[in-house]
Structures are given as structure tokens and as C-alpha cells.
Motif scaffolding. Structure first.
Motif, PDB file in Angstrom:
ATOM      1  N   ARG A 107      21.214  46.963  15.696  1.00  0.00           N
ATOM      2  CA  ARG A 107      19.785  46.985  15.385  1.00  0.00           C
ATOM      3  C   ARG A 107      19.074  45.716  15.814  1.00  0.00           C
ATOM      4  O   ARG A 107      17.898  45.742  16.163  1.00  0.00           O
ATOM      5  CB  ARG A 107      19.569  47.204  13.888  1.00  0.00           C
ATOM      6  N   SER A 108      19.796  44.589  15.768  1.00  0.00           N
ATOM      7  CA  SER A 108      19.127  43.335  16.100  1.00  0.00           C
ATOM      8  C   SER A 108      19.114  43.073  17.595  1.00  0.00           C
ATOM      9  O   SER A 108      18.330  42.276  18.082  1.00  0.00           O
ATOM     10  CB  SER A 108      19.794  42.163  15.375  1.00  0.00           C
ATOM     11  N   SER A 109      19.981  43.747  18.346  1.00  0.00           N
ATOM     12  CA  SER A 109      20.035  43.420  19.769  1.00  0.00           C
ATOM     13  C   SER A 109      19.588  44.578  20.652  1.00  0.00           C
ATOM     14  O   SER A 109      19.269  44.397  21.808  1.00  0.00           O
ATOM     15  CB  SER A 109      21.449  43.001  20.163  1.00  0.00           C
ATOM     16  N   VAL A 141      11.290  42.297  18.211  1.00  0.00           N
ATOM     17  CA  VAL A 141      11.987  41.499  19.222  1.00  0.00           C
ATOM     18  C   VAL A 141      12.771  42.393  20.181  1.00  0.00           C
ATOM     19  O   VAL A 141      12.742  42.198  21.394  1.00  0.00           O
ATOM     20  CB  VAL A 141      12.942  40.498  18.538  1.00  0.00           C
ATOM     21  N   MET A 196      23.999  46.088  11.978  1.00  0.00           N
ATOM     22  CA  MET A 196      23.126  44.919  12.151  1.00  0.00           C
ATOM     23  C   MET A 196      23.195  44.393  13.580  1.00  0.00           C
ATOM     24  O   MET A 196      22.191  43.975  14.139  1.00  0.00           O
ATOM     25  CB  MET A 196      23.544  43.812  11.168  1.00  0.00           C
ATOM     26  N   MET A 197      24.392  44.411  14.163  1.00  0.00           N
ATOM     27  CA  MET A 197      24.526  43.913  15.533  1.00  0.00           C
ATOM     28  C   MET A 197      23.715  44.783  16.492  1.00  0.00           C
ATOM     29  O   MET A 197      23.018  44.271  17.355  1.00  0.00           O
ATOM     30  CB  MET A 197      26.002  43.913  15.960  1.00  0.00           C
ATOM     31  N   ARG A 244      12.081  42.831  24.188  1.00  0.00           N
ATOM     32  CA  ARG A 244      13.118  42.424  25.126  1.00  0.00           C
ATOM     33  C   ARG A 244      13.445  43.568  26.083  1.00  0.00           C
ATOM     34  O   ARG A 244      13.637  43.372  27.277  1.00  0.00           O
ATOM     35  CB  ARG A 244      14.361  42.014  24.328  1.00  0.00           C
ATOM     36  N   LYS A 278      10.733  49.054  13.095  1.00  0.00           N
ATOM     37  CA  LYS A 278       9.517  48.571  13.729  1.00  0.00           C
ATOM     38  C   LYS A 278       9.517  49.001  15.186  1.00  0.00           C
ATOM     39  O   LYS A 278      10.549  48.948  15.849  1.00  0.00           O
ATOM     40  CB  LYS A 278       9.490  47.037  13.653  1.00  0.00           C
ATOM     41  N   GLU A 311      28.352  47.916   8.326  1.00  0.00           N
ATOM     42  CA  GLU A 311      27.157  47.080   8.196  1.00  0.00           C
ATOM     43  C   GLU A 311      27.079  46.070   9.345  1.00  0.00           C
ATOM     44  O   GLU A 311      26.004  45.841   9.911  1.00  0.00           O
ATOM     45  CB  GLU A 311      27.197  46.348   6.833  1.00  0.00           C
ATOM     46  N   ILE A 312      28.214  45.502   9.708  1.00  0.00           N
ATOM     47  CA  ILE A 312      28.244  44.546  10.824  1.00  0.00           C
ATOM     48  C   ILE A 312      27.789  45.238  12.113  1.00  0.00           C
ATOM     49  O   ILE A 312      26.919  44.751  12.828  1.00  0.00           O
ATOM     50  CB  ILE A 312      29.678  43.975  11.015  1.00  0.00           C
ATOM     51  N   LYS A 313      28.363  46.418  12.364  1.00  0.00           N
ATOM     52  CA  LYS A 313      28.004  47.176  13.577  1.00  0.00           C
ATOM     53  C   LYS A 313      26.522  47.509  13.589  1.00  0.00           C
ATOM     54  O   LYS A 313      25.842  47.346  14.595  1.00  0.00           O
ATOM     55  CB  LYS A 313      28.808  48.472  13.634  1.00  0.00           C
ATOM     56  N   LEU A 352      35.429  48.979   4.824  1.00  0.00           N
ATOM     57  CA  LEU A 352      34.897  49.930   5.784  1.00  0.00           C
ATOM     58  C   LEU A 352      33.375  49.831   5.839  1.00  0.00           C
ATOM     59  O   LEU A 352      32.758  49.820   6.903  1.00  0.00           O
ATOM     60  CB  LEU A 352      35.323  51.345   5.375  1.00  0.00           C
ATOM     61  N   ASP A 353      32.770  49.744   4.665  1.00  0.00           N
ATOM     62  CA  ASP A 353      31.318  49.572   4.580  1.00  0.00           C
ATOM     63  C   ASP A 353      30.887  48.281   5.277  1.00  0.00           C
ATOM     64  O   ASP A 353      29.879  48.245   5.970  1.00  0.00           O
ATOM     65  CB  ASP A 353      30.866  49.516   3.110  1.00  0.00           C
ATOM     66  N   ASP A 354      31.673  47.229   5.046  1.00  0.00           N
ATOM     67  CA  ASP A 354      31.353  45.942   5.658  1.00  0.00           C
ATOM     68  C   ASP A 354      31.341  46.064   7.180  1.00  0.00           C
ATOM     69  O   ASP A 354      30.425  45.590   7.841  1.00  0.00           O
ATOM     70  CB  ASP A 354      32.395  44.882   5.248  1.00  0.00           C
ATOM     71  N   ILE A 355      32.365  46.704   7.704  1.00  0.00           N
ATOM     72  CA  ILE A 355      32.459  46.870   9.158  1.00  0.00           C
ATOM     73  C   ILE A 355      31.256  47.649   9.683  1.00  0.00           C
ATOM     74  O   ILE A 355      30.653  47.282  10.697  1.00  0.00           O
ATOM     75  CB  ILE A 355      33.761  47.626   9.545  1.00  0.00           C
TER      76      ILE A 355
END
Lengths: 96, 213
Positions: B19-21, B109, B16-17, B113, B105, B12-14, B7-10
Motif C-alpha cells: 500500500r505504501s509503495s 504519494v 503495508m509494504m 509516483r 486516497k 500486515e507487513i505485506k 500470520l496476521d503480522d506477515i
């Protein structure tokens, strides 16, 4: 058992998981962007990207922007399908 | 208890996805304030136009000035510019505050964008409006600003909180409707930039800002 088999050991680590997640939704990301997003040190990030590169999940491009060397990473087609399988397996495991 | 780790992994994936985009430090509060500034601008503009349309009052008053169209245009233009500048500054300040709170930040990026993708339709619309003014299609300026602002929101929504997309749709829609009622540009402006901003700003504030605190 087959679901468990789809859990990819390479993505089991939190930082590798983070790197892959970022690269899945971006065409590419450079070293500093990854570092800032993940909040880790240079050495730590370098070792994880190296291992993902060795497994052919990500691609590394080194180039120069002006005089500054710039390293950017992108996910390979192989990495993309492997990571999607990993996510599917995770979702099945937690029963979605 | 391994499923907890997954559950934590999921999540974390969400995390990061997104936050990075996406730039997620956009504050709902800045939308509300931008809407309020617009409505204040609308009220001031209305009162200026009233004075212009009732020259008798001006004549009867002791002021020896003759308000002409050019002067009114300059006044309205100034009001619009002040509203835009105040809304932008408020938006930037509140975003900086929110970014600091969530340890992100402000100029990275994802925010770059967002800015680029928001500005492309907006600047295009702005230049197009200048062309409209050159051709004396003054009545179309209000609808066109609403339409291009809406397009800018829709385009930018891919890089920030998804709700911006609906603000965009709403503005495009009333912009198109406004093309049929060219005399009422100011009212459509008040609706699009004022009421809609307050509405979607409140929604975003309740959905994203309150939860985090």
C-alpha cells in the motif's frame, strides 16, 4: 528456542510493525503519509515513532518545506537488518 | 494458537509494504474499456481512410467536397485524441471508484509516483514523434508510440499492479515488429492499444477486482 529469540519485541506491536514495513520499501515517509496509511492519530503515531527512534531503528529528519515544518522518517541500516531478522523468524514460526 | 498472530503480522507487513509503495486502485475494467475505445477508433479511422482512398465514390456523391490529405490527417488525429481523452477519463473515474471502495486516497504519494514514472517515457515518446513528423517519417509514428507506451508501462509497473509490466513488454515487442511494416501502423495500433488492453484488462479484472467484491 533460538527462533523465538529472533522475534523482536520492538516490532511486536501492530503499529510499529506497520511503520517499519512502510519504511522498508520507501526511501522515506513523512509524518502525514504514515498517519494516513496506518489510520491512527497524531499522538499515537508520535509515541510509536519516538520509541522506534530511541531504539535506533529509524531516523528522524526535521526540515521546513516553505514555511511548513515537515518531519520525515527513514529506516537505519541497523533497523533494516533487525527487521529482516524479525521477518525471517516470523516466517520460520509459521512454517514457510 | 500464537502462529495465527504471526500470520496476521506477515500479512500486515505485506499489506503495508504494497500500500505504501504501489498504487493498487488501478481498475482492470478501465483497461478493457480503453481497449474497446481504441478498437472503435480504429474502425472509424478505417472507414474515413476508405472514403479518402476511393475518391470516385466521393465524386459521384452529391457532396461537393474534396477530401485532401491534410483533412484526413486532422480527422485521424482528432479520433486519436478523443480515444486518448476518453480512455484517460474512464481510467481516472474507475480508479477513484475503486479507491473509495477500498478506502484509499486517490491522490497520494503512491499515485503521484505512478503518474510521474508513467509520464516520463510517454512524454519523451510524444515529443520524439513530433520530431519524426517534422522529418516526414510518418510511418514510424505508430511503432514509436507503441514502443514508448510499452516503456511507460514497464516503468510504471514498479509502482502499481505488476501485470502492467507484461502489457508493456507486449507493446514494446509489437512496436519493434511494426517498424518493419510501416504501412500497417493502424493495425498495430489496434492490436497494441485495443486487443492487448482488453486482454490484460480482463486478466487484471479477474485477478484483482472480482476477488475483492
Amino acid at each position: 528456542m533460538s527462533i523465538i529469540n529472533n522475534i523482536n519485541k520492538a516490532f511486536d506491536h501492530r503499529i510499529k510493525l506497520g511503520i517499519m514495513s512502510i519504511l522498508m520499501v520507501n526511501d522515506y515517509a513523512d509524518f502525514n503519509t504514515l498517519k494516513e496509511l496506518l489510520g491512527i492519530t497524531d499522538g499515537n503515531l508520535a509515541s510509536h515513532t519516538k520509541s522506534l527512534e530511541k531504539d535506533k531503528y529509524i531516523k528522524v529528519e526535521k526540515q521546513f518545506i516553505g514555511r511548513k515544518p515537515n518531519t520525515r522518517y527513514s529506516v537505519t541500516a541497523f533497523g533494516k537488518s533487525a527487521f529482516n531478522k524479525h521477518i525471517d523468524a516470523l516466517e520460520k514460526l509459521i512454517g514457510r | 494458537m500464537k502462529s495465527n498472530k504471526y500470520l496476521d503480522d506477515i500479512s500486515e507487513i505485506k499489506n503495508m509494504m504494497s500500500r505504501s509503495s504501489r498504487f493498487i486502485s488501478l481498475s482492470g475494467l478501465s483497461g478493457i474499456l480503453a481497449g474497446i475505445y481504441s478498437l472503435i477508433g480504429f474502425v472509424i479511422a478505417q472507414s474515413r481512410i476508405k472514403i479518402y482512398l476511393e475518391p470516385k465514390e466521393v465524386l459521384e456523391s452529391t457532396q461537393p467536397i474534396a477530401i485532401n490529405t491534410a483533412q484526413l490527417s486532422i480527422e485521424l488525429f482528432t479520433i486519436a485524441i478523443v480515444v486518448i481523452i476518453m480512455a484517460t477519463i474512464t481510467g481516472i473515474l474507475l480508479s477513484i471508484r475503486k479507491a473509495k471502495q477500498s478506502d484509499e486516497k486517490i491522490w497520494d504519494v503512491s499515485s503521484k509516483r505512478l503518474a510521474v514514472n508513467f509520464l516520463i517515457p510517454l512524454v519523451t515518446g510524444g515529443i520524439f514523434c513530433i520530431a519524426l513528423l517534422q522529418e516526414n517519417h510518418v510511418g514510424l509514428v505508430a511503432p514509436v508510440t507503441l514502443i514508448f507506451y510499452g516503456l511507460a508501462c514497464v516503468n510504471a509497473s514498479k509502482y502499481t499492479l505488476g501485470d502492467v509490466r507484461y502489457l508493456g513488454y507486449a507493446n514494446i515487442l509489437i512496436g519493434l515488429i511494426a517498424t518493419q511494416f510501416t504501412g500497417y501502423g493502424l493495425y498495430f495500433w489496434a492490436l497494441g492499444f485495443g486487443v492487448f488492453h482488453i486482454f490484460y484488462g480482463t486478466r487484471m479484472y479477474l485477478k484483482f477486482d472480482i476477488k475483492k467484491i
